[in-house]
Design a protein around this motif. Sequence first.
Motif, PDB file in Angstrom:
ATOM      1  N   GLU A 228       4.586 145.120  51.815  1.00  0.00           N
ATOM      2  CA  GLU A 228       5.690 146.061  51.982  1.00  0.00           C
ATOM      3  C   GLU A 228       6.166 146.072  53.431  1.00  0.00           C
ATOM      4  O   GLU A 228       5.379 145.881  54.336  1.00  0.00           O
ATOM      5  CB  GLU A 228       5.252 147.475  51.588  1.00  0.00           C
TER       6      GLU A 228
ATOM      7  N   LYS B  26       6.247 157.980  49.572  1.00  0.00           N
ATOM      8  CA  LYS B  26       5.868 157.866  48.158  1.00  0.00           C
ATOM      9  C   LYS B  26       7.052 157.403  47.325  1.00  0.00           C
ATOM     10  O   LYS B  26       6.914 156.563  46.430  1.00  0.00           O
ATOM     11  CB  LYS B  26       5.332 159.207  47.642  1.00  0.00           C
ATOM     12  N   LEU B  27       8.226 157.927  47.628  1.00  0.00           N
ATOM     13  CA  LEU B  27       9.413 157.532  46.873  1.00  0.00           C
ATOM     14  C   LEU B  27       9.832 156.095  47.194  1.00  0.00           C
ATOM     15  O   LEU B  27      10.409 155.411  46.357  1.00  0.00           O
ATOM     16  CB  LEU B  27      10.563 158.491  47.172  1.00  0.00           C
ATOM     17  N   ARG B  28       9.540 155.644  48.386  1.00  0.00           N
ATOM     18  CA  ARG B  28       9.923 154.294  48.834  1.00  0.00           C
ATOM     19  C   ARG B  28       8.905 153.235  48.392  1.00  0.00           C
ATOM     20  O   ARG B  28       9.269 152.098  48.116  1.00  0.00           O
ATOM     21  CB  ARG B  28      10.041 154.277  50.347  1.00  0.00           C
TER      22      ARG B  28
ATOM     23  N   GLU C  76       6.025 152.130  45.738  1.00  0.00           N
ATOM     24  CA  GLU C  76       5.661 152.424  44.365  1.00  0.00           C
ATOM     25  C   GLU C  76       4.162 152.600  44.123  1.00  0.00           C
ATOM     26  O   GLU C  76       3.739 153.537  43.472  1.00  0.00           O
ATOM     27  CB  GLU C  76       6.171 151.289  43.483  1.00  0.00           C
ATOM     28  N   TYR C  77       3.358 151.704  44.641  1.00  0.00           N
ATOM     29  CA  TYR C  77       1.951 151.656  44.261  1.00  0.00           C
ATOM     30  C   TYR C  77       1.048 152.345  45.272  1.00  0.00           C
ATOM     31  O   TYR C  77       0.171 151.714  45.868  1.00  0.00           O
ATOM     32  CB  TYR C  77       1.530 150.196  44.081  1.00  0.00           C
TER      33      TYR C  77
END
Length: 106
Positions: free
Chosen positions: A18, A80-82, A84-85
């Motif tokens: 990420e 958290k919104l950006r 996923e895991y």
Amino acid sequence: MTTYHFIAASERFLTVEEPLEEVLRERQRNYAETGKEIDFWLVKQPVFLEAAEMADVKAKVPQPAAAVVSTDPTFITFLKLRLEYVVVGSFEAPSEVIPDALANAV
């Protein structure tokens, strides 16, 4: 005591897969421009996950783990919104169970 909020995931996911480094750099730049004190940290192999009260969280996070820890719950919600895991949580420190929340912070 301070309430810390966090996202946790595998270290590889947060540091390689990420573009988290870019997000943290941009936030750091913004804080410098606005004179705000840093309130977030990237923690590799977070020791707070070793606390018995964090057993459920640790079981959900692939090892080796990493976490972004902050005193700002809104920033953690944004992450958290950006991302996923990730697993989200919070804890209070220092305490008898979690003496140093930011051990291993980068």
